[in-house]
Design a protein around this motif. Sequence first.
Motif, PDB file in Angstrom:
ATOM      1  N   VAL A  24       0.855  -1.188   0.000  1.00  0.00           N
ATOM      2  CA  VAL A  24       0.000   0.000   0.000  1.00  0.00           C
ATOM      3  C   VAL A  24       0.889   1.236   0.000  1.00  0.00           C
ATOM      4  N   THR A  25       0.659   2.124  -0.951  1.00  0.00           N
ATOM      5  CA  THR A  25       1.478   3.333  -1.065  1.00  0.00           C
ATOM      6  C   THR A  25       0.578   4.536  -1.303  1.00  0.00           C
ATOM      7  N   ALA A  26       1.183   5.718  -1.183  1.00  0.00           N
ATOM      8  CA  ALA A  26       0.516   6.985  -1.540  1.00  0.00           C
ATOM      9  C   ALA A  26      -0.793   7.174  -0.793  1.00  0.00           C
ATOM     10  N   VAL A  27      -0.777   6.941   0.516  1.00  0.00           N
ATOM     11  CA  VAL A  27      -1.998   7.097   1.305  1.00  0.00           C
ATOM     12  C   VAL A  27      -2.284   8.583   1.498  1.00  0.00           C
ATOM     13  N   ARG A  28      -3.502   8.978   1.200  1.00  0.00           N
ATOM     14  CA  ARG A  28      -3.948  10.351   1.439  1.00  0.00           C
ATOM     15  C   ARG A  28      -5.202  10.308   2.306  1.00  0.00           C
ATOM     16  N   ALA A  29      -5.202  11.106   3.354  1.00  0.00           N
ATOM     17  CA  ALA A  29      -6.334  11.147   4.273  1.00  0.00           C
ATOM     18  C   ALA A  29      -7.084  12.454   4.073  1.00  0.00           C
ATOM     19  N   GLY A  30      -8.394  12.354   3.978  1.00  0.00           N
ATOM     20  CA  GLY A  30      -9.205  13.553   3.781  1.00  0.00           C
ATOM     21  C   GLY A  30     -10.557  13.400   4.430  1.00  0.00           C
ATOM     22  N   LYS A  31     -11.474  14.246   3.983  1.00  0.00           N
ATOM     23  CA  LYS A  31     -12.802  14.267   4.567  1.00  0.00           C
ATOM     24  C   LYS A  31     -13.844  13.993   3.495  1.00  0.00           C
ATOM     25  N   SER A  32     -14.969  13.475   3.924  1.00  0.00           N
ATOM     26  CA  SER A  32     -16.083  13.244   3.016  1.00  0.00           C
ATOM     27  C   SER A  32     -17.350  13.769   3.664  1.00  0.00           C
ATOM     28  N   PHE A  33     -18.140  14.473   2.891  1.00  0.00           N
ATOM     29  CA  PHE A  33     -19.412  15.004   3.389  1.00  0.00           C
ATOM     30  C   PHE A  33     -20.515  14.580   2.435  1.00  0.00           C
ATOM     31  N   ARG A  34     -21.650  14.245   2.991  1.00  0.00           N
ATOM     32  CA  ARG A  34     -22.827  13.968   2.171  1.00  0.00           C
ATOM     33  C   ARG A  34     -23.988  14.801   2.687  1.00  0.00           C
ATOM     34  N   PHE A  35     -24.775  15.333   1.780  1.00  0.00           N
ATOM     35  CA  PHE A  35     -25.972  16.066   2.196  1.00  0.00           C
ATOM     36  C   PHE A  35     -26.989  16.078   1.068  1.00  0.00           C
ATOM     37  N   ASP A  36     -28.214  16.471   1.428  1.00  0.00           N
ATOM     38  CA  ASP A  36     -29.281  16.627   0.450  1.00  0.00           C
ATOM     39  C   ASP A  36     -29.492  18.110   0.192  1.00  0.00           C
ATOM     40  N   LEU A  37     -29.911  18.431  -1.020  1.00  0.00           N
ATOM     41  CA  LEU A  37     -29.977  19.812  -1.466  1.00  0.00           C
ATOM     42  C   LEU A  37     -31.213  19.969  -2.335  1.00  0.00           C
TER      43      LEU A  37
END
Lengths: 91, 91
Positions: free
Chosen positions: A39-52
Amino acid sequence: MADTRQFSVQVEVLLRDGIADPQGATIERALPALGLEGVTAVRAGKSFRFDLAATDESDALAQASVVADRLLANPVIEESQVTVRPAGTAA
Amino acid sequence: MADTRQFSVQVEVLLRDGIADPQGATIERALPALGLEGVTAVRAGKSFRFDLAATDESDALAQASVVADRLLANPVIEESQVTVRPAGTAA
């Protein structure tokens, strides 16, 4: 606004290339201890879900991009990717 | 292991339904102050991307699911969704 429909939005926020990602680096170092190689190039971020509520898909994308850039991501160090689909369709 | 190929993996981790999501609730409350109405059901989670060496797509999915369940998500309160594609193809 006349007729509005519901849209499901996903916003993914990741650090821009070149910005240090210590959380991703820590995950990458931890994996061999769990027996997971390759496993290489790990990037950690955020995810958001919503209704619009929006009149159509391009209106929904425009509104969701405002949410992403003004509230969810810091555009100086983060990039956001916005995905919009009519509510009720598969992820 | 004989031939391995590279795969791009995305793991999205969201709180399970019924688990309190104070970050999502805070975002939802903040939006009207920015002039954005009509946003509901905000859920805040995490997104991880990494590259993985595997023999084929089902092997990659199996390995990535182990990474997701053992390191990235807490299966008691979080659900993870794993997406695998051959490296170099569009997100």
